[in-house]
Each structure stands twice: as structure tokens, then as C-alpha cells.
Design a protein around this motif. Structure first.
Motif, mmCIF file in Angstrom:
data_model
loop_
_atom_site.group_PDB
_atom_site.id
_atom_site.type_symbol
_atom_site.label_atom_id
_atom_site.label_comp_id
_atom_site.label_asym_id
_atom_site.label_seq_id
_atom_site.Cartn_x
_atom_site.Cartn_y
_atom_site.Cartn_z
ATOM 1 N N UNK A 1 0.826 -1.213 0.000
ATOM 2 C CA UNK A 1 0.000 0.000 0.000
ATOM 3 C C UNK A 1 0.857 1.259 0.000
ATOM 4 N N UNK A 2 1.968 1.235 0.758
ATOM 5 C CA UNK A 2 2.841 2.410 0.794
ATOM 6 C C UNK A 2 3.462 2.666 -0.577
ATOM 7 N N UNK A 3 3.908 1.574 -1.229
ATOM 8 C CA UNK A 3 4.481 1.744 -2.574
ATOM 9 C C UNK A 3 3.451 2.304 -3.534
ATOM 10 N N UNK A 4 2.225 1.777 -3.456
ATOM 11 C CA UNK A 4 1.166 2.275 -4.343
ATOM 12 C C UNK A 4 0.839 3.728 -4.039
ATOM 13 N N UNK A 5 0.850 4.086 -2.761
ATOM 14 C CA UNK A 5 0.564 5.477 -2.380
ATOM 15 C C UNK A 5 1.632 6.423 -2.922
ATOM 16 N N UNK A 6 2.885 6.013 -2.763
ATOM 17 C CA UNK A 6 3.965 6.858 -3.276
ATOM 18 C C UNK A 6 3.879 7.019 -4.788
ATOM 19 N N UNK A 7 3.519 5.934 -5.485
ATOM 20 C CA UNK A 7 3.379 6.009 -6.935
ATOM 21 C C UNK A 7 2.258 6.949 -7.327
ATOM 22 N N UNK A 8 1.131 6.835 -6.610
ATOM 23 C CA UNK A 8 -0.004 7.705 -6.928
ATOM 24 C C UNK A 8 0.306 9.156 -6.614
ATOM 25 N N UNK A 9 0.992 9.389 -5.491
ATOM 26 C CA UNK A 9 1.362 10.767 -5.166
ATOM 27 C C UNK A 9 2.300 11.346 -6.210
ATOM 28 N N UNK A 10 3.239 10.500 -6.684
ATOM 29 C CA UNK A 10 4.145 10.981 -7.732
ATOM 30 C C UNK A 10 3.395 11.340 -9.000
ATOM 31 N N UNK A 11 2.439 10.493 -9.382
ATOM 32 C CA UNK A 11 1.642 10.784 -10.584
ATOM 33 C C UNK A 11 0.783 12.014 -10.395
ATOM 34 N N UNK A 12 0.333 12.268 -9.170
ATOM 35 C CA UNK A 12 -0.540 13.410 -8.919
ATOM 36 C C UNK A 12 0.213 14.720 -8.872
ATOM 37 N N UNK A 13 1.505 14.712 -8.497
ATOM 38 C CA UNK A 13 2.254 15.957 -8.302
ATOM 39 C C UNK A 13 3.374 16.157 -9.316
ATOM 40 N N UNK A 14 3.605 15.220 -10.224
ATOM 41 C CA UNK A 14 4.759 15.308 -11.125
ATOM 42 C C UNK A 14 4.316 15.196 -12.586
ATOM 43 N N UNK A 15 4.972 16.014 -13.422
ATOM 44 C CA UNK A 15 4.718 15.952 -14.870
ATOM 45 C C UNK A 15 5.447 14.736 -15.427
ATOM 46 N N UNK A 16 4.756 13.830 -16.124
ATOM 47 C CA UNK A 16 5.399 12.599 -16.573
ATOM 48 C C UNK A 16 6.419 12.781 -17.694
ATOM 49 N N UNK A 17 6.344 13.884 -18.445
ATOM 50 C CA UNK A 17 7.276 14.085 -19.571
ATOM 51 C C UNK A 17 8.574 14.712 -19.098
ATOM 52 N N UNK A 18 8.458 15.822 -18.392
ATOM 53 C CA UNK A 18 9.660 16.568 -17.989
ATOM 54 C C UNK A 18 10.151 16.177 -16.601
ATOM 55 N N UNK A 19 9.306 15.425 -15.821
ATOM 56 C CA UNK A 19 9.619 15.042 -14.437
ATOM 57 C C UNK A 19 9.743 16.247 -13.514
ATOM 58 N N UNK A 20 9.231 17.416 -13.980
ATOM 59 C CA UNK A 20 9.105 18.581 -13.100
ATOM 60 C C UNK A 20 7.778 18.506 -12.350
ATOM 61 N N UNK A 21 7.634 19.315 -11.297
ATOM 62 C CA UNK A 21 6.369 19.377 -10.599
ATOM 63 C C UNK A 21 5.282 19.936 -11.484
ATOM 64 N N UNK A 22 4.036 19.504 -11.257
ATOM 65 C CA UNK A 22 2.912 19.984 -12.055
ATOM 66 C C UNK A 22 2.271 21.195 -11.383
ATOM 67 N N UNK A 23 1.102 21.606 -11.939
ATOM 68 C CA UNK A 23 0.435 22.811 -11.440
ATOM 69 C C UNK A 23 0.045 22.658 -9.959
ATOM 70 N N UNK A 24 -0.429 21.486 -9.560
ATOM 71 C CA UNK A 24 -0.828 21.277 -8.152
ATOM 72 C C UNK A 24 0.364 21.443 -7.216
ATOM 73 N N UNK A 25 1.483 20.823 -7.612
ATOM 74 C CA UNK A 25 2.678 20.947 -6.784
ATOM 75 C C UNK A 25 3.166 22.389 -6.737
ATOM 76 N N UNK A 26 3.034 23.093 -7.885
ATOM 77 C CA UNK A 26 3.445 24.509 -7.938
ATOM 78 C C UNK A 26 2.655 25.339 -6.935
#
Length: 546
Positions: free
Chosen positions: A362-387
Motif C-alpha cells: 500500500x505504501x508503494x502504491x501510495x507513493x506512486x499515486x502521489x508521484x503521478x498526482x504531483x509530477x509531470x510525466x514528460x519533464x519530471x518537473x512538478x505539475x500545477x498542483x505541486x506549484x
């Protein structure tokens, strides 16, 4: 020992041991504590009788001394009266003859008249056997006391019987240094005391045995004589307690003048036992109550401890089953029997292993989901929410410290190369290269994000004044527009515009600053020339115009 067996076995064993211990304690209380109490009561009773006997004996001795004083006064009066009348002094025999008529009234056992050598000259009654002389030591002690004008008391064995002896001087003409000895047998004295107190029997004893006839309910034996000898020698009272005997003997020392005797008092066990008659019955009731209490404790132990342990074990089995899913299942049989604690320990051990694996997943899945929610998948920069989250936190810190923050909105406007290409994959490679260059050029405290498909934003806390911000932006612009080399050696030149807003001049909230940067970006694209602009608030522009 009990690990493979149910806890009910040691619980029942404990109850049995507790019951046996209770009965054993009751036995000890009955035969030890109650015995001590009974013995103490007998000591007290014997002590009370002893004090009464002592007082009565002392009273009898005082009477004998009063008789001696009265006899001496009468004898001296008669002798003086005869001398005054010119009558020749009475001879010793004539004096004894006159005493013989009065002797039965004197309550004496015998009377002796001794010469200066201790030989018996006369005695009363006539039938008394005076052939056994008194000891030389006794006569010597008596002479010393009489020479000083005192009478002398002693206890001695005369004629085979222990007697109280009172030595007094006797003046008879023609017989210097005569001594009269008044004697009363100790057995007769004790008989008077017993007659006056029939409820308090006793017996006097000396080192050679009981004085007088045996009046006790028990037959004297060598053991009793040893006890008497020990009491006389040690001068300490003693009672040899035996609950099986109806009568126990209490022996206490009794000093009579120059010799120690023993006072033997029989004490009825039943008299003292009546005081403790209800103790055994109360003890039996207490034992039954304790046994019932222990059984109740065992029942409560089963209900309050063993049953909850079983329920906890079943819950652990349910947790394992819920967490197993498609993974390899752990085996827990709820019907398995044995030590409840050991089974519970095993169940929770297996459950903890399964839960650990499940929680880790569950922790691994949570970390993966958080990464997808806060990170841009192309540039690996933070997305608008993280900004929004990071800039809001930075603005709060700079607001407290009264520091400025520069927000840079960056938009690449063209993708050109020596030969044009609009391939989507190539475009993502270009954006990723730009993001890497942007990430490496910023200061340690500066951050960059991709907030749209073709829009980047960066903010720089504690940036200084406008000139410093423009210098920072110019260096960043020159670094970003330098030609890029993609895979295959392809060269790409990127054009871009930058809109800048400052905190707090351009706004104090994240949305206000982002909107101000967008307006500055539009101004840079519309006017041409310098490809970056700082947003000027209308109020500030008006003030400078005025």
C-alpha cells in the motif's frame, strides 16, 4: 511445560494448590496459633492461682510470727512476775510441763528447746521424735542472727517432713543461751490454704519430690521431677503443654526464706479451651468461603482471560485472510487446541508478516499515486498542483520575513531546426531537454514546474530588487535559447518569452502572481523587442506617471 496444553490445566492446578494451601494454613492456625493462645490462657490462669497461693502462705507465716511475739511477751511477763513475788525461778522441765497443756492451742507441729550446742533438751509434743538433729549450718546461721538480737526464719526437713522453723532466744535460770524453735509443717500450712480456696488446688514440691501426699490428678513421674528440679534451679516458671491431657501442670518457683521450692498448679485444658470454643467452627467456615472464592476466581479467569484470548486469535485469523488476497495464504486453524497464549502468539506473528507485506504494498502504491498526482510525466518537473502548494508555502515564509519572490512564466514560442519537424516524440524530447536545462540553471532555493502542455513556471525567493530579477531572467533566457542537440545529432533552436511578477508588488496570492506573470508574458509577445517583461501594477504605473 504448558506451551502445548490449554491454560485450563495450569489454572485448575493452581486452584487445587490454592485449596490445599488454604486447608494447610487452616490446620496450622488450628494447631499452632490456637495452641499458643490456649497455652497463654493456661499460663495466665496458673499465674493467678500462684499469686493467690503466695498471698495465703505469706499470711500463714505472718500468723506464726505474731504467735512467737505473743508467746515471748507472755513468757517474759510470767518470769518477771515470779521474780517480783520472790518465787524461785521455774525450772526448764516445769516450764515445759506448763506449756504442754497449752501446746494444742498454739497451732504448731512441734516445739524444740536447744542448748548452746544445738542439742535438744526438751520438745513438744512428747510423742515427737527429736532424735534427728538439725544441721550444723542451720544452727550456725540461727546463732548469728540471735546474737544480733533478731529472730531467724528457715525452712528445713525435720523428722522426714519439710517445716517452717522460727528460732528465738529463751531465758531460763540455770540454762544460759537456750533457743526455742517453733515449727509448722509446710504440708499442714498448704492444707490450710487449700481448705480456704478449694477451687485452686496446688501442690508444694522440693528437690526431693512432692511435699505431703499426692493430691494432683496426674501421677508424678521422673519427667515431672525433672521439670521441678529445672524450675528450682533456673528460678523460671515452666509448663509442659499437652492438649491430649485433660490436666497440664504449671510449675513456678516459690522461694521460702533461705530455700527455693516449687509450686505445682494443675490447669484444666477444658477451662481454657471453652474460651476458644467457636474458633474451629469459624475456621471451618472461613476455609469453605476461601475454597468457593478460589473457584469463583477460576471461573472469572476463564471468562475474562481465556475466552478473550480465543476471540483475539480468531480476529488474527480473519486479518490474515483479509490481507492474503491472491498471495500465498498463511495457515491458521481457528479450531486448533493448545495453550491459548501460544496460539495467539503464533496467529499474530503470522498476521504481522502478512500485514507488513500488505502495508508495504500500500505504501508503494501510495507513493506512486502521489508521484503521478504531483509530477509531470514528460519533464519530471512538478505539475500545477505541486506549484500551488510550494509557492503558497514559500509566500507564507517570505511574508513573515518581508522578503520578495519573483515568479517567472516561461513559454517556448517556436521549435526550429535546420529543417523543420513537428513530430510529437521529438517535441517531448525538446521539452524534456529544456526542463533539464531549466532545472540545472536555477539556484538551490529556486524551483521550476510545468503547469501546461507548453508552459513552464519558476519562482525565485529572496530575489532582490527589479534590476537583480531582470539580470537573473536575462541569464536564464540566454541559457535556455542556446541551441539544443537531440538524439542523432539534430540541432534545435528554441524561441521563448518570459513574463515576470513580483511578490508583494504584483499580488500576495498564488493566483494573483500567476495571472500577473501571464499579463507580462502577453506584453512581451505583443510588443517585441526584449523577450521578457516585469508586470507593473496599474496603481504603481499611475503613481510614476503622476
Amino acid at each position: 511445560m504448558w506451551r502445548d496444553k490449554s491454560l485450563k490445566i495450569p489454572a485448575v492446578s493452581f486452584l487445587l494448590v490454592a485449596v490445599i494451601a488454604t486447608l494447610g494454613v487452616g490446620y496450622l492456625i488450628n494447631f499452632t496459633i490456637l495452641k499458643d493462645v490456649l497455652q497463654e490462657r493456661m499460663h495466665v490462669r496458673a499465674g493467678q492461682i500462684t499469686e493467690g497461693v503466695r498471698a495465703d502462705l505469706s499470711s500463714r507465716v505472718s500468723k506464726l510470727e505474731h504467735f512467737k511475739d505473743s508467746w515471748s511477751e507472755n513468757t517474759e511477763y510470767l518470769l518477771d512476775l515470779e521474780a517480783d513475788n520472790g518465787v524461785e525461778g521455774l525450772g526448764l522441765k516445769e516450764m515445759v510441763r506448763q506449756w504442754q497443756d497449752l501446746f494444742p492451742l498454739w497451732n504448731l507441729e512441734f516445739l524444740l528447746i536447744l542448748d548452746h550446742q544445738g542439742q535438744t533438751l526438751q520438745h513438744l509434743p512428747v510423742s515427737f521424735d527429736a532424735s534427728e538433729p538439725l544441721s550444723g549450718e542451720l544452727l550456725q546461721n540461727a546463732r548469728k542472727a540471735l546474737s544480733k538480737g533478731h529472730h531467724y526464719w528457715s525452712s528445713a526437713k525435720v523428722g522426714g517432713a519439710w517445716s517452717l522453723l522460727l528460732f528465738a532466744p529463751l531465758k531460763v535460770e540455770g540454762h544460759p543461751s537456750l533457743t526455742v524453735v517453733f515449727a509448722q509443717q509446710m504440708e499442714a500450712l498448704a492444707a490450710e490454704v487449700r481448705a480456704a480456696n478449694p477451687a485452686h488446688p496446688f501442690q508444694l514440691a522440693a528437690g526431693d519430690g512432692l511435699i505431703g501426699d499426692n493430691l494432683l490428678d496426674v501421677q508424678p513421674d521422673s519427667r515431672l521431677q525433672l521439670m521441678i528440679d529445672g524450675v528450682i534451679e533456673s528460678d523460671v516458671a515452666h509448663m509442659e503443654y499437652d492438649a491430649d491431657r485433660q490436666t497440664n501442670l504449671f510449675v513456678t518457683p516459690l522461694p521460702i526464706f533461705d530455700r527455693s521450692f516449687a509450686l505445682v498448679v494443675p490447669v484444666e485444658v477444658e477451662q481454657a479451651r471453652q474460651i476458644l470454643a467457636g474458633s474451629r467452627e469459624r475456621l471451618a467456615y472461613s476455609g469453605i468461603f476461601i475454597v468457593l472464592l478460589l473457584v469463583g476466581v477460576g471461573f472469572a479467569l476463564d471468562r475474562l482471560i481465556l475466552a478473550p484470548l480465543k476471540r483475539l486469535r480468531n480476529q488474527a485469523a480473519a486479518m490474515v485472510k483479509a490481507c492474503s488476497g491472491n498471495e500465498q495464504k498463511l495457515y491458521i486453524d481457528p479450531e486448533e487446541s493448545g495453550n491459548e497464549i501460544a496460539l495467539l502468539e503464533k496467529a499474530f506473528e503470522e498476521a504481522s508478516v502478512k500485514l507488513y507485506a500488505h502495508v508495504s504494498h500500500l505504501i508503494d502504491a501510495k507513493q506512486l499515486l502521489e508521484g503521478l498526482a504531483l509530477q509531470d510525466p514528460v519533464t519530471l518537473l512538478g505539475n500545477r498542483r505541486m506549484f500551488h502548494e510550494f509557492l503558497a508555502r514559500t509566500l507564507g515564509q517570505c511574508r513573515r520575513k518581508e522578503r520578495k519572490v519573483a515568479v517567472l512564466l516561461i513559454e517556448p514560442t517556436s521549435l526550429t531546426e535546420r529543417g523543420s519537424s513537428s513530430d510529437e516524440v521529438e517535441r517531448d524530447l525538446m521539452l524534456r531537454a529544456m526542463a533539464d536545462r531549466l532545472r540545472h540553471h536555477l539556484r538551490g532555493e529556486d524551483l521550476a514546474f510545468r503547469v501546461d502542455h507548453n508552459m513552464f513556471v519558476s519562482f525565485a525567493p529572496e530575489c532582490g530588487d527589479e534590476e537583480q530579477v531582470l539580470a537573473l531572467t536575462n541569464r536564464l533566457y540566454q541559457f535556455l535559447v542556446a541551441p539544443y542537440t537531440l538524439e542523432g545529432g539534430k540541432k534545435v533552436v528554441l524561441g521563448l518569452h518570459i513574463g515576470i511578477s513580483l511578490f508583494p508588488e504584483s499580488g500576495e496570492e498564488v493566483t494573483d502572481l500567476l495571472e500577473a506573470s501571464g499579463r507580462a508574458l502577453d506584453l512581451a509577445k505583443r510588443e517585441g523587442g526584449v523577450p521578457f517583461r516585469i508586470y507593473q501594477h496599474p496603481e504603481a504605473t499611475t503613481e510614476r506617471g503622476e
